[in-house]
Design an enzyme around this catalytic site. Structure first.
Site, short mmCIF file in Angstrom:
data_model
loop_
_atom_site.label_atom_id
_atom_site.label_comp_id
_atom_site.label_asym_id
_atom_site.label_seq_id
_atom_site.Cartn_x
_atom_site.Cartn_y
_atom_site.Cartn_z
N LYS A 184 -4.37 3.61 -12.25
CA LYS A 184 -3.22 3.59 -13.16
C LYS A 184 -3.57 3.80 -14.63
O LYS A 184 -2.97 4.63 -15.31
CB LYS A 184 -2.45 2.29 -12.99
CG LYS A 184 -1.74 2.30 -11.68
CD LYS A 184 -1.11 1.03 -11.28
CE LYS A 184 -0.86 1.11 -9.79
NZ LYS A 184 -2.11 1.25 -9.00
N THR A 235 -15.59 37.79 -32.27
CA THR A 235 -16.44 37.41 -31.14
C THR A 235 -17.68 36.80 -31.79
O THR A 235 -18.08 37.22 -32.88
CB THR A 235 -16.85 38.60 -30.26
OG1 THR A 235 -17.64 39.49 -31.03
CG2 THR A 235 -15.64 39.35 -29.72
N HIS A 236 -18.23 35.80 -31.16
CA HIS A 236 -19.39 35.06 -31.73
C HIS A 236 -19.07 34.49 -33.11
O HIS A 236 -19.98 34.31 -33.92
CB HIS A 236 -20.64 35.95 -31.81
CG HIS A 236 -20.92 36.72 -30.57
ND1 HIS A 236 -21.75 36.28 -29.57
CD2 HIS A 236 -20.45 37.92 -30.15
CE1 HIS A 236 -21.80 37.17 -28.58
NE2 HIS A 236 -21.01 38.18 -28.91
N GLU A 246 -8.24 17.47 -36.00
CA GLU A 246 -9.50 16.87 -35.55
C GLU A 246 -9.28 15.82 -34.47
O GLU A 246 -10.04 15.71 -33.51
CB GLU A 246 -10.24 16.25 -36.73
CG GLU A 246 -10.78 17.29 -37.71
CD GLU A 246 -11.24 16.65 -39.01
OE1 GLU A 246 -12.26 15.95 -38.99
OE2 GLU A 246 -10.56 16.84 -40.04
N TYR A 276 -6.52 1.93 2.33
CA TYR A 276 -6.40 1.38 0.99
C TYR A 276 -7.55 0.43 0.66
O TYR A 276 -8.01 -0.35 1.50
CB TYR A 276 -5.06 0.61 0.84
CG TYR A 276 -4.92 -0.01 -0.54
CD1 TYR A 276 -4.44 0.72 -1.61
CD2 TYR A 276 -5.31 -1.34 -0.78
CE1 TYR A 276 -4.35 0.17 -2.89
CE2 TYR A 276 -5.22 -1.90 -2.04
CZ TYR A 276 -4.74 -1.15 -3.09
OH TYR A 276 -4.67 -1.69 -4.34
N SER A 306 -8.79 11.62 -48.75
CA SER A 306 -10.04 10.87 -48.65
C SER A 306 -9.95 9.64 -49.54
O SER A 306 -9.30 9.67 -50.58
CB SER A 306 -11.19 11.77 -49.10
OG SER A 306 -12.27 10.98 -49.55
N ASN A 319 0.81 -1.22 0.00
CA ASN A 319 0.00 0.00 0.00
C ASN A 319 0.85 1.27 0.00
O ASN A 319 0.58 2.21 -0.75
CB ASN A 319 -0.95 0.00 1.20
CG ASN A 319 -1.93 -1.16 1.15
OD1 ASN A 319 -2.00 -1.87 0.14
ND2 ASN A 319 -2.65 -1.39 2.23
N ASN A 377 -7.51 16.80 -45.80
CA ASN A 377 -8.23 16.96 -44.54
C ASN A 377 -7.32 17.23 -43.35
O ASN A 377 -6.21 16.71 -43.29
CB ASN A 377 -9.05 15.69 -44.26
CG ASN A 377 -10.15 15.49 -45.27
OD1 ASN A 377 -10.73 16.45 -45.78
ND2 ASN A 377 -10.44 14.23 -45.58
N LYS A 403 -9.72 15.90 -51.84
CA LYS A 403 -9.71 16.29 -50.43
C LYS A 403 -8.32 16.34 -49.79
O LYS A 403 -7.46 15.52 -50.08
CB LYS A 403 -10.57 15.31 -49.61
CG LYS A 403 -12.06 15.42 -49.84
CD LYS A 403 -12.66 16.77 -49.44
CE LYS A 403 -12.69 17.00 -47.95
NZ LYS A 403 -13.73 16.24 -47.27
N GLN A 426 -6.43 0.47 -7.43
CA GLN A 426 -5.62 -0.05 -8.53
C GLN A 426 -6.08 0.55 -9.86
O GLN A 426 -5.34 0.60 -10.83
CB GLN A 426 -5.72 -1.58 -8.57
CG GLN A 426 -4.89 -2.24 -9.63
CD GLN A 426 -4.73 -3.73 -9.38
OE1 GLN A 426 -3.95 -4.16 -8.53
NE2 GLN A 426 -5.48 -4.54 -10.11
#
Ligand code: ARG
Length: 458
Positions: free
Chosen positions: A326, A156-157, A291, A318, A278, A111, A286, A284, A323
């Site tokens: 991890k 903005t927005h 992403e 404990y 693609s 422990n 990409n 394409k 466990q």
């Protein structure tokens, strides 16, 4: 079914399903270095305190060092029967030096051992994260340095708002990752006390020298309460939180890159080496890297929520639930590491389309605030100025014009106060460089900010 190190009180071996379910060696093997470090410090201390003999201590230390080398040379096979990294290493030690090896665990429990290993590990990965963040931050500074006059619209927005420079925009991300660096440093500080000596939960009757062990392992101090020492995983949560926030920052940048490299924006062009194609559409190109950084952010949040949920209902001290600390830590670390490394290179190789950025800043009336400010500087209250420029903008929209392309007569038709100096005031360069108070986009200010940040990210 092999006899367990703890098998004394059992009449029967464990079911293979129990072994599979209970064991953590398949993932905690990565703690081998920290585990051996901890055991070496413990063995040295046992010798110094005459709890084992000086010779026994030396033999254990030497053999542990050999085991470490053998692990690193791929010469060790860990066994599921030995459950976890701690018992695997102890049993290899005992295979090699017999009864002396069995003395290593004197005054220690798994422990306090696992808590020590995890703290050492979290400290190590915090410093790795800090190095990666520095590299990323400096890469952004390199790009910023080359773009202190690259005018782009600030949003903005997601609507064009006011002109800024690309350098200024990137420096916003530098601020974020500076905070991330501090967060990892704080996480490391949270992990910086030694649990060993706590035993299973109530310390031990052996005269352990915890301060010696702390010093050997580079801990600033020792955990003051033995129950907390073996129950605390706050430092793991701090790590997961630091990763989550870092990933949130990277994800926002990734999202912007996805937008910027679209035909609609065309502010940047990704290097072929950091783009993908693609399988059906031949044209394409990409932004998969960006992403995926955005996408992988979700799993790191999952790691944080997973451990928070594990911890919330377990009584002191404990419990085996712990466990489960991890895999989230390993996953969050692996994910953040590959993401920041890749996005760093993607950014460094990305081409900045300065003309497109500039063209975009010209549209959307991003200099309207500056026209209003011109009126204020000529005596009008800001609210009235706002109204007048609003009328100008409306006139421009109706007549397909911009503020720069209006004639002075058109200006004066809306308000006679306008004179020729309005054109200089709404020039994009003026708009940016007049914003020269600290924190602003003016070239002089941004150059200074770059220098300050270089120093911070050294
Ligand atoms: N593999 C265990 C873990 O990661 C080590 C501690 C086990 N302690 C115990 N009392 N069963 O938590």
């Amino acid at each position: 079914m092999t006899k367990k190190l703890w098998g004394g009180r059992f009449q029967k071996g464990t079911d293979t399903l129990t072994d599979d379910f209970n064991s953590s060696i398949s993932f905690d093997a990565r703690l081998y270095k920290q585990d051996i470090q901890g055991s070496i410090a413990h063995a040295k201390m046992l010798g110094r305190q005459n709890i084992i003999t000086e010779n026994e201590s030396k033999t254990i230390v030497k053999t542990l060092q050999e085991i470490l080398k053998d692990i690193e040379n791929n010469q060790i096979h860990f066994s599921i029967d030995m459950e976890d990294i701690h018992m695997n290493i102890e049993s290899i030690l005992t295979e090699r030096i017999g009864d002396t090896g069995k003395k290593l665990h004197t005054g220690r429990s798994r422990n306090d051992q696992v808590a020590t290993d995890m703290r050492l590990y979290v400290k190590d990965i915090c410093s790795e994260m800090i190095d990666l963040i520095k590299l990323f931050g400096n890469t952004l500074l390199d790009i910023a340095d080359k773009n202190t006059t690259t005018i782009m619209p600030g949003y903005t927005h997601l609507q064009r708002a006011q002109p800024i420079t690309f350098a200024h925009h990137l420096l916003a991300y530098v601020e974020m990752v500076k905070r991330d660096m501090i967060r990892f440093k704080q996480t490391s500080d949270m992990a910086d006390s030694l649990p060993l000596g706590a035993g299973a939960l109530a310390t031990t009757t052996y005269p352990l020298d915890r301060y010696f062990v702390a010093q050997e392992l580079g801990f600033k101090g020792v955990c003051l309460n033995s129950i907390d020492a073996v129950s605390d995983r706050d430092f793991c949560l701090d790590f997961l939180e630091s990763v989550s926030i870092l990933m949130m920052h990277l994800s926002r940048l990734a999202e912007e890159v996805v937008l910027w490299c679209s035909a609609e924006f065309h502010f940047v062009t990704l290097d072929d080496a950091f783009s993908t194609g693609s399988s059906i559409m031949p044209q394409k190109k990409n932004p998969d890297i960006a992403e995926l950084v955005r996408g992988k952010t979700g799993r790191t949040y999952g790691d944080l929520i997973s451990l928070l949920t594990t911890m919330k209902g377990i009584p002191l001290a404990y419990n085996k639930d712990m466990q489960e600390d991890k895999e989230p830590i390993f996953d969050a670390f692996d994910t953040a590491k590959i993401c920041i490394k890749t996005i760093t290179k993607m950014m460094a190789s990305m081409h900045i389309n300065q003309n497109e950025m500039h063209e975009a800043a010209k549209g959307g009336f991003s200099n309207a605030t500056d026209a209003a400010d011109w009126l204020v500087k000529h005596g009008l209250p800001f609210r009235d100025a706002h109204g007048i420029v609003g009328q100008l903008v409306y006139y421009c929209i109706e007549n397909h014009k911009t503020l720069d392309s209006l004639s002075l007569e058109e200006y004066q038709a809306i308000d006679p106060i306008f004179d020729r100096t309005i054109y200089e005031a709404i020039d994009l360069k003026t708009c940016v460089n007049q914003r020269n108070i600290v924190g602003g986009p003016a070239k002089t200010i941004v150059k200074r900010a770059i220098a300050i940040n270089r120093n911070f990210l050294k």
